[in-house]
Design an enzyme around this catalytic site. Sequence first.
Site, short mmCIF file in Angstrom:
data_model
loop_
_atom_site.label_atom_id
_atom_site.label_comp_id
_atom_site.label_asym_id
_atom_site.label_seq_id
_atom_site.Cartn_x
_atom_site.Cartn_y
_atom_site.Cartn_z
N GLU A 1 -4.07 2.35 -6.99
CA GLU A 1 -4.49 3.45 -6.13
C GLU A 1 -3.58 4.64 -6.39
O GLU A 1 -2.46 4.71 -5.82
CB GLU A 1 -4.37 3.06 -4.66
N HIS B 1 0.85 -1.20 0.00
CA HIS B 1 0.00 0.00 0.00
C HIS B 1 0.88 1.25 0.00
O HIS B 1 1.97 1.25 0.57
CB HIS B 1 -0.91 -0.01 1.24
P1 13P Z 1 -9.70 6.36 0.73
O1 13P Z 1 -10.82 5.57 0.13
O2 13P Z 1 -9.98 6.79 2.15
O3 13P Z 1 -9.22 7.45 -0.16
O4 13P Z 1 -8.46 5.33 0.89
C1 13P Z 1 -8.07 4.59 -0.20
C2 13P Z 1 -7.09 3.59 0.25
O5 13P Z 1 -5.97 3.92 0.60
C3 13P Z 1 -7.51 2.18 0.30
O6 13P Z 1 -6.43 1.32 0.44
#
Ligand code: 13P
Length: 257
Positions: free
Chosen positions: A162, A92
């Site tokens: 992400e 992550h």
């Molecule tokens: P948010 O949905 O709070 O932006 O976070 C995304 C995330 O980091 C999921 O792993």
Amino acid sequence: MTRPYVIGGNWKLQVTSLSEAKRRLEEIDSHLENFDIETFIAVPSVFLYSVSTQNLKLAAEDIHYEESGAYTGATSVLSLVDAGIGYTLVGHSERRIIFKETDEEINKKVKLALKYDITPVLCIGETAKERETGEYKEVLRRQLVVGLQGVENLEKVIIAYEPVWAINNKALNPDTEIKPATPADAEATHSFVRRVIEELYGQNISQSVRILYGGSMKASNAEELLKQPNIDGGLIGGASLKAETLIPVHRICSSLN
Ligand code: 13P
């Protein structure tokens, strides 16, 4: 090829009491019997032995790249096996940026999870600066190529794209406005990610691997994102903390199915 949706949650360090974790997970779990949608929530590892769910799968937020040893503060893949946990996030952006994890370490974690039949959710994503300068494709390619080095059974891996600039985290984005990717930008990047996977693993596997979108996903923007052909689900932070914000995303998936 139709790829079944996956909805993942990531609680990060937002829930800090076991009673609260149980209450929220039970509520989410109770709704899931109405949906046939693979759903996991990554919770702080200290809760993993103490909560149990029926339809909802639990995930670790991270594992260490060694099975055991002198690694203060880390979570062992063997503990996940012992606790019956089937998923773990790996790489992550908060781990990459705040905890300075490298692609090489992340690659060891992916392989270790697979060794124990735990589904690694390999998170990749570029920063705002890397997007602006146009180097984001190289960054994503490197995260995939190094992160998956030596991984044979990609069928067991879930990818989560992400973009860092879309994650609702001010510490990761001190100087930029945080906003979700537009559906068109997200789709273009997912399609790029799938092409890189095709180069690495061939067309059949690239067509079957699920690529989740993460970064400020919530009920109000999920439909447009999940409609995109290369977006196979979401990895949801803030909106996964409560049933009332997560379950509407399940309704949207059902309506799109
Ligand atoms: P948010 O949905 O709070 O932006 O976070 C995304 C995330 O980091 C999921 O792993």
